[in-house]
Design a protein around this motif. Structure first.
Motif, PDB file in Angstrom:
ATOM      1  N   ILE A  35      37.971  53.757  36.898  1.00 30.20           N
ATOM      2  CA  ILE A  35      38.723  53.105  37.963  1.00 30.20           C
ATOM      3  C   ILE A  35      39.128  51.712  37.478  1.00 30.20           C
ATOM      4  O   ILE A  35      38.269  50.876  37.190  1.00 30.20           O
ATOM      5  CB  ILE A  35      37.895  52.980  39.261  1.00 30.20           C
ATOM      6  CG1 ILE A  35      37.305  54.332  39.666  1.00 30.20           C
ATOM      7  CG2 ILE A  35      38.745  52.383  40.379  1.00 30.20           C
ATOM      8  CD1 ILE A  35      38.311  55.421  39.901  1.00 30.20           C
ATOM      9  N   LEU A  36      40.438  51.477  37.401  1.00 32.19           N
ATOM     10  CA  LEU A  36      40.966  50.211  36.910  1.00 32.19           C
ATOM     11  C   LEU A  36      41.751  49.508  38.007  1.00 32.19           C
ATOM     12  O   LEU A  36      42.376  50.159  38.852  1.00 32.19           O
ATOM     13  CB  LEU A  36      41.896  50.443  35.714  1.00 32.19           C
ATOM     14  CG  LEU A  36      41.319  51.225  34.533  1.00 32.19           C
ATOM     15  CD1 LEU A  36      42.404  51.466  33.490  1.00 32.19           C
ATOM     16  CD2 LEU A  36      40.134  50.509  33.929  1.00 32.19           C
ATOM     17  N   ASP A  37      41.743  48.173  37.974  1.00 37.40           N
ATOM     18  CA  ASP A  37      42.595  47.427  38.902  1.00 37.40           C
ATOM     19  C   ASP A  37      44.000  47.338  38.307  1.00 37.40           C
ATOM     20  O   ASP A  37      44.271  47.878  37.221  1.00 37.40           O
ATOM     21  CB  ASP A  37      41.991  46.066  39.258  1.00 37.40           C
ATOM     22  CG  ASP A  37      41.963  45.067  38.103  1.00 37.40           C
ATOM     23  OD1 ASP A  37      42.540  45.338  37.020  1.00 37.40           O
ATOM     24  OD2 ASP A  37      41.355  44.001  38.285  1.00 37.40           O
ATOM     25  N   GLN A  38      44.900  46.651  38.995  1.00 37.64           N
ATOM     26  CA  GLN A  38      46.293  46.548  38.551  1.00 37.64           C
ATOM     27  C   GLN A  38      46.442  45.797  37.233  1.00 37.64           C
ATOM     28  O   GLN A  38      47.491  45.873  36.606  1.00 37.64           O
ATOM     29  CB  GLN A  38      47.147  45.871  39.625  1.00 37.64           C
ATOM     30  CG  GLN A  38      47.486  46.789  40.778  1.00 37.64           C
ATOM     31  CD  GLN A  38      48.246  48.025  40.325  1.00 37.64           C
ATOM     32  OE1 GLN A  38      47.680  49.113  40.272  1.00 37.64           O
ATOM     33  NE2 GLN A  38      49.494  47.870  40.001  1.00 37.64           N
ATOM     34  N   ILE A  79      48.236  47.868  50.727  1.00 38.81           N
ATOM     35  CA  ILE A  79      49.631  47.643  50.358  1.00 38.81           C
ATOM     36  C   ILE A  79      50.127  48.934  49.710  1.00 38.81           C
ATOM     37  O   ILE A  79      49.721  49.259  48.591  1.00 38.81           O
ATOM     38  CB  ILE A  79      49.761  46.451  49.383  1.00 38.81           C
ATOM     39  CG1 ILE A  79      49.101  45.198  49.979  1.00 38.81           C
ATOM     40  CG2 ILE A  79      51.215  46.227  49.001  1.00 38.81           C
ATOM     41  CD1 ILE A  79      48.840  44.099  48.984  1.00 38.81           C
ATOM     42  N   ASN A  80      50.951  49.670  50.435  1.00 44.20           N
ATOM     43  CA  ASN A  80      51.392  51.000  50.013  1.00 44.20           C
ATOM     44  C   ASN A  80      50.164  51.876  49.752  1.00 44.20           C
ATOM     45  O   ASN A  80      49.385  52.108  50.647  1.00 44.20           O
ATOM     46  CB  ASN A  80      52.327  50.921  48.817  1.00 44.20           C
ATOM     47  CG  ASN A  80      53.638  50.228  49.169  1.00 44.20           C
ATOM     48  OD1 ASN A  80      54.139  50.385  50.275  1.00 44.20           O
ATOM     49  ND2 ASN A  80      54.179  49.456  48.251  1.00 44.20           N
ATOM     50  N   ASN A  81      49.976  52.323  48.516  1.00 44.68           N
ATOM     51  CA  ASN A  81      48.816  53.159  48.196  1.00 44.68           C
ATOM     52  C   ASN A  81      47.753  52.373  47.418  1.00 44.68           C
ATOM     53  O   ASN A  81      47.006  52.942  46.632  1.00 44.68           O
ATOM     54  CB  ASN A  81      49.245  54.400  47.404  1.00 44.68           C
ATOM     55  CG  ASN A  81      49.851  54.062  46.059  1.00 44.68           C
ATOM     56  OD1 ASN A  81      50.265  52.928  45.824  1.00 44.68           O
ATOM     57  ND2 ASN A  81      49.912  55.033  45.171  1.00 44.68           N
ATOM     58  N   MET A  82      47.708  51.072  47.658  1.00 43.44           N
ATOM     59  CA  MET A  82      46.745  50.227  46.958  1.00 43.44           C
ATOM     60  C   MET A  82      45.880  49.471  47.960  1.00 43.44           C
ATOM     61  O   MET A  82      46.320  49.151  49.067  1.00 43.44           O
ATOM     62  CB  MET A  82      47.471  49.256  46.035  1.00 43.44           C
ATOM     63  CG  MET A  82      48.314  49.988  45.002  1.00 43.44           C
ATOM     64  SD  MET A  82      48.918  49.017  43.615  1.00 43.44           S
ATOM     65  CE  MET A  82      49.657  47.630  44.314  1.00 43.44           C
ATOM     66  N   LEU A  83      44.649  49.216  47.535  1.00 42.98           N
ATOM     67  CA  LEU A  83      43.722  48.431  48.346  1.00 42.98           C
ATOM     68  C   LEU A  83      43.525  47.068  47.708  1.00 42.98           C
ATOM     69  O   LEU A  83      43.391  46.964  46.485  1.00 42.98           O
ATOM     70  CB  LEU A  83      42.354  49.114  48.442  1.00 42.98           C
ATOM     71  CG  LEU A  83      42.270  50.465  49.123  1.00 42.98           C
ATOM     72  CD1 LEU A  83      40.827  50.957  49.141  1.00 42.98           C
ATOM     73  CD2 LEU A  83      42.826  50.407  50.530  1.00 42.98           C
ATOM     74  N   LEU A 137      43.229  44.296  43.129  1.00 49.87           N
ATOM     75  CA  LEU A 137      44.191  45.202  43.728  1.00 49.87           C
ATOM     76  C   LEU A 137      44.164  46.475  42.888  1.00 49.87           C
ATOM     77  O   LEU A 137      44.325  46.411  41.668  1.00 49.87           O
ATOM     78  CB  LEU A 137      45.588  44.571  43.718  1.00 49.87           C
ATOM     79  CG  LEU A 137      46.714  45.350  44.380  1.00 49.87           C
ATOM     80  CD1 LEU A 137      46.482  45.486  45.884  1.00 49.87           C
ATOM     81  CD2 LEU A 137      48.052  44.657  44.106  1.00 49.87           C
ATOM     82  N   PHE A 138      43.930  47.622  43.538  1.00 47.73           N
ATOM     83  CA  PHE A 138      43.887  48.856  42.765  1.00 47.73           C
ATOM     84  C   PHE A 138      44.499  49.999  43.553  1.00 47.73           C
ATOM     85  O   PHE A 138      44.509  50.006  44.781  1.00 47.73           O
ATOM     86  CB  PHE A 138      42.460  49.203  42.316  1.00 47.73           C
ATOM     87  CG  PHE A 138      41.582  49.758  43.403  1.00 47.73           C
ATOM     88  CD1 PHE A 138      41.329  51.113  43.469  1.00 47.73           C
ATOM     89  CD2 PHE A 138      41.007  48.927  44.354  1.00 47.73           C
ATOM     90  CE1 PHE A 138      40.522  51.634  44.463  1.00 47.73           C
ATOM     91  CE2 PHE A 138      40.199  49.439  45.343  1.00 47.73           C
ATOM     92  CZ  PHE A 138      39.958  50.798  45.411  1.00 47.73           C
ATOM     93  N   GLN A 139      45.013  50.938  42.795  1.00 46.72           N
ATOM     94  CA  GLN A 139      45.670  52.096  43.384  1.00 46.72           C
ATOM     95  C   GLN A 139      44.619  53.126  43.789  1.00 46.72           C
ATOM     96  O   GLN A 139      43.714  53.445  43.017  1.00 46.72           O
ATOM     97  CB  GLN A 139      46.632  52.715  42.370  1.00 46.72           C
ATOM     98  CG  GLN A 139      47.430  53.865  42.915  1.00 46.72           C
ATOM     99  CD  GLN A 139      48.483  54.315  41.938  1.00 46.72           C
ATOM    100  OE1 GLN A 139      48.834  53.612  41.007  1.00 46.72           O
ATOM    101  NE2 GLN A 139      49.002  55.502  42.150  1.00 46.72           N
TER     102      GLN A 139
END
Length: 168
Positions: free
Chosen positions: A85-88, A131-135, A152-154
């Motif tokens: 699991i990676l962030d943006q 935000i859209n499909n990101m937390l 921020l990650f998807q």
């Protein structure tokens, strides 16, 4: 202002299609341990599969726990960071306190049928926004700070909000 504190669960499935070395080691060692531990519930060698053991051998559900001992060293190698699991920004950021190991399927004579899951439960996070499909989240601390560092990650497959708590 109230905060939503969440715990995420990431379900990592490992089988013969897994390509990274860590996954392969977990797969092989958990299979070896399954073969060894299943003998406790299969003394007459009547059953080949995990499903057959669960249906016919009393106490076979303990195999999840018994086999997990073979992978605890690999989990320590992660240093408390949930893999994959990676962030943006491309960083691993989710930390875990607990995990649950699960045998999905196995056959004592065929490693290609061995499939396991590791459910990683994150440390508490503050859920700031979607935000859209990101937390947008940050590490939860009981101490209020002037500035909060966020990630921020998807949202991706096999990641779920496991629990949510509203804190005032």
């Amino acid at each position: 202002m109230p905060k939503n504190v969440i715990t995420l669960c990431y379900r990592k499935i490992i089988d013969t299609t897994s390509i990274n070395h860590w996954d392969k080691f977990v797969h092989e060692d958990s299979f070896t341990e399954f073969r060894m531990q299943s003998q406790l519930y299969n003394t007459e060698q009547k059953y080949q599969t995990f499903a057959e053991l669960l249906l016919n051998a009393e106490g076979a559900e303990k195999l999840h726990f018994l086999v997990s001992a073979a992978i605890t060293g690999y989990l320590r190698q992660l240093n408390g960071i949930i893999p994959d699991i990676l962030d943006q920004l491309g960083r691993r950021f989710l930390t875990f306190e607990h995990f649950k190991f699960e045998i999905i399927n196995s056959d004592i004579n065929d490693i290609s049928k061995h499939k396991v899951a590791i459910n990683f439960f994150s440390k508490p996070l503050v859920w700031h926004n979607t935000i859209n499909n990101m937390l947008l989240v940050s590490q939860y601390t009981a101490i209020a700070a002037e500035e909060t560092f966020t990630n921020l990650f998807q949202i991706q497959p096999f990641v779920s909000i496991h629990s949510i708590k509203n804190i005032d």
